[in-house]
Motif scaffolding. Sequence first.
Motif, short mmCIF file in Angstrom:
data_model
loop_
_atom_site.label_atom_id
_atom_site.label_comp_id
_atom_site.label_asym_id
_atom_site.label_seq_id
_atom_site.Cartn_x
_atom_site.Cartn_y
_atom_site.Cartn_z
N ALA A 127 14.13 1.39 27.68
CA ALA A 127 13.92 2.16 28.92
C ALA A 127 12.63 1.73 29.60
N LEU A 128 11.60 1.45 28.84
CA LEU A 128 10.32 0.99 29.40
C LEU A 128 10.51 -0.35 30.09
N GLU A 129 11.20 -1.26 29.44
CA GLU A 129 11.45 -2.58 30.03
C GLU A 129 12.30 -2.46 31.28
N ALA A 130 13.34 -1.64 31.22
CA ALA A 130 14.23 -1.47 32.37
C ALA A 130 13.49 -0.83 33.55
N ALA A 131 12.66 0.16 33.26
CA ALA A 131 11.90 0.83 34.33
C ALA A 131 10.94 -0.15 35.00
N ALA A 132 10.27 -0.97 34.22
CA ALA A 132 9.35 -1.96 34.78
C ALA A 132 10.11 -2.96 35.65
N ALA A 133 11.26 -3.42 35.16
CA ALA A 133 12.06 -4.38 35.92
C ALA A 133 12.56 -3.75 37.22
N CYS A 134 13.09 -2.54 37.15
CA CYS A 134 13.62 -1.86 38.34
C CYS A 134 12.53 -1.59 39.36
N HIS A 135 11.35 -1.23 38.90
CA HIS A 135 10.21 -1.00 39.79
C HIS A 135 9.87 -2.29 40.55
N SER A 136 9.82 -3.39 39.85
CA SER A 136 9.55 -4.68 40.48
C SER A 136 10.66 -5.07 41.45
N GLN A 137 11.89 -4.81 41.07
CA GLN A 137 13.03 -5.16 41.92
C GLN A 137 13.07 -4.32 43.19
N LEU A 138 12.70 -3.05 43.10
CA LEU A 138 12.63 -2.22 44.31
C LEU A 138 11.53 -2.74 45.23
N ALA A 139 10.41 -3.14 44.65
CA ALA A 139 9.32 -3.71 45.45
C ALA A 139 9.80 -4.98 46.16
N ASP A 140 10.58 -5.81 45.46
CA ASP A 140 11.14 -7.02 46.07
C ASP A 140 12.04 -6.65 47.25
N PHE A 141 12.84 -5.61 47.07
CA PHE A 141 13.74 -5.17 48.14
C PHE A 141 12.95 -4.71 49.36
N THR A 142 11.92 -3.91 49.15
CA THR A 142 11.15 -3.40 50.30
C THR A 142 10.39 -4.52 51.00
N ARG A 143 9.89 -5.47 50.24
CA ARG A 143 9.20 -6.62 50.86
C ARG A 143 10.18 -7.46 51.67
N GLY A 144 11.40 -7.58 51.20
CA GLY A 144 12.39 -8.41 51.87
C GLY A 144 13.07 -7.74 53.05
N HIS A 145 12.86 -6.46 53.25
CA HIS A 145 13.54 -5.74 54.33
C HIS A 145 12.57 -5.05 55.29
N LYS A 146 11.45 -5.70 55.52
CA LYS A 146 10.51 -5.15 56.51
C LYS A 146 11.06 -5.42 57.90
N THR A 147 10.76 -4.50 58.82
CA THR A 147 11.24 -4.69 60.19
C THR A 147 10.18 -5.32 61.04
#
Length: 147
Positions: A127-147
């Motif tokens: 769960a710790l590994e998955a949470a860290a990965a998901c947190h990073s992946q959400l950050a990637d999504f927000t960086r990639g979808h700036k207007t």
Amino acid sequence: FAHLHEQATGPQMIQLVKEQVELLLTLLRGSSEILIQCPFFLKNLKSVLKWWALLFHAHPLAFAGANVCSVLHTSVELLQTLSGLQVSHELRPWLESLRRSSLLLIAHGFNTVAFRKGPQPTHQGIALEAAAACHSQLADFTRGHKT
């Protein structure tokens, strides 16, 4: 499934559903005029997207292997595809249910505490590994979808 991310086949199941969602999106993009006339396709797409959003909400950490950024991006692509469809008045409720499922999935992504803030004190092991990965992946999504 108490914790799908801890099940041996959990990530594989998520990946299979992700591939089905992506396949249905590809088909819709390529042949939308034909497919929106097919009741089986419409019901299948509606059902898959509904359960995809529910699965994401119930088992968010299981999506680390499927890449949260990719999952959210697919929902954005689906919304873009749906916005270009010209449907009859009878199909508008179907179209709205697809939009609702896609928007719910995106909302779940941003409402999941572990995605926004990273691993929490209760997370251990997988769960710790998955949470860290998901947190990073959400950050990637927000960086990639700036207007």
